[in-house]
Design an enzyme around this catalytic site. Structure first.
Site: not given
Ligand code: PMP
Length: 364
Positions: A70, A224, A137, A185, A187, A165, A309
């Protein structure tokens, strides 16, 4: 026993990542400090940067660590005045100011003619950027990234792609693709949450920091650095084997085939489109997505209604609506996203449970 089918929302942390974090969990110090403890943390950050660079094929110093995708998306677009985006982007892109939206076709692909026309009609290309995600996603549909890059290049407009993704699921070579900026990202690839990165072809790109302060990350991201999250991100990249994940396609196809054979009226969204190997979105008639999600949860299956989300909200999928599907279909879809810990038995069990749930709902 629970069955986790929501890897696109967040993937479980890999055991090698956990072990590495355990090894360094007692370390402390600020990576900007010059003393020994500070330098030790700095070295961990730089090792992670190198591992990610090697995995994606980019120049290590052109990786800007952020708190996640994000933030990376916000950083990518912050300096631009005209943001040409697709209608199926993640909310961190959709919610930007000064966007011009390019529609997608029923198959989920960006309308390349419309993109070309928009770029052609821009009076000034100054501070204009194209931002189109690598793969969606929710549906897993993969955009024609090379064509988008070609069109952007022709019009001399930089191209950013949110590849959250796609990373780890497709073979992606940043330098070979010739893209200007890419978001990733941690995670989503088996690393911890709290770390992500914006990868840039050159720091000459218009990059306007979102966070001002201590001038970390070449003044592009102050604060940091969360070294444990970044270290885990690097380790996840180091051990990722894209070829193994590509094989998930077999498992995904078997889920889809079993569902189709069960004659439950299920429709796979974008079935004929080019999709990620681990993802499918299914429409189930006669039951609302939230009801199905809760019923599946009670049966031990973790799935999502579209993007995580938005899954807290009982709203139709915007992605599907923008692909031209009816409100009914957009309200009746769930997303299954698989990972290395899933297996074929779960496909059988899933179909069995789904039949049971649908029968129960029919009788209500
Ligand atoms: N972009 C896409 C295509 C995502 O699938 C996601 C997570 N749902 C994000 C951005 C946001 O990722 P993060 O959780 O690392 O902020």
């Amino acid at each position: 026993m629970r069955h986790y089918l929501d890897y696109n929302a967040s993937a479980p942390m890999n055991k090698h990542v956990k072990n590495y974090i355990k090894e360094i969990i007692d370390f402390y110090g600020n990576p900007s400090s010059i003393h020994t403890k500070g330098r030790r943390i700095k070295n961990i950050l730089e090792l992670a940067r190198q591992r990610i660079a090697l995995f994606i094929n980019c120049v290590p110093k052109n990786i800007v660590f952020t708190s996640g995708a994000t933030e990376a998306n916000n950083l990518a677009l912050n300096g631009y005045k005209k943001k040409i985006i697709s209608s199926v982007e993640h909310e961190s892109i959709i919610k930007q100011k000064n966007t011009i939206t390019v529609k997608v076709t029923k198959e989920g692909y960006i309308d390349l003619d419309m993109l070309e026309n928009i770029l052609q009609s821009l009076k000034s290309k100054d501070k204009a950027i194209v931002s189109v995600m690598f793969a969606n996603n929710e549906t897993g549909i993969i955009q024609p990234i090379e064509k988008i890059r070609e069109i952007s290049l022709k019009h001399n407009v930089p191209f950013h792609t949110d590849s959250v993704q796609a990373i780890g699921r497709l073979n992606i070579d940043f330098l070979k693709l010739g893209i200007d900026m890419m978001t990733v990202s941690s995670h989503k690839i088996g690393g911890p949450s709290g770390a992500g990165a914006l990868i840039v072809a050159s720091k000459k790109q218009i990059l306007k920091p979102v966070l001002l302060g201590g001038e970390q990350e070449d003044s592009l991201r102050s604060g940091t650095e969360p070294f444990l999250a970044i270290a885990g991100f690097g380790q996840a990249a180091e051990i990722l084997e894209v070829n193994k994940i590509e094989k998930l396609k077999v498992l995904r196809n078997s889920f889809e085939n079993k569902l189709k054979k069960a004659n439950l009226g299920i429709k796979i969204i974008g079935e004929k489109s080019k999709r990620l190997p681990n993802t499918f979105m299914m429409y189930t008639p006669k039951i609302k997505a939230e009801d199905l999600l809760i019923a599946l949860d009670l049966e031990g299956f973790d799935v999502s209604t579209g993007s995580a989300c938005s899954s807290g909200k009982a709203e139709p999928s915007i992605v599907l609506k923008n692909m031209g599907f009816s409100k009914q279909i957009a309200s009746g879809v769930i997303r299954i996203s698989l990972g290395l810990y899933n297996n074929i038995d779960e496909a059988d069990k899933f179909v069995y449970v789904l039949k049971k749930i649908l029968k129960r709902f029919e009788n209500i």
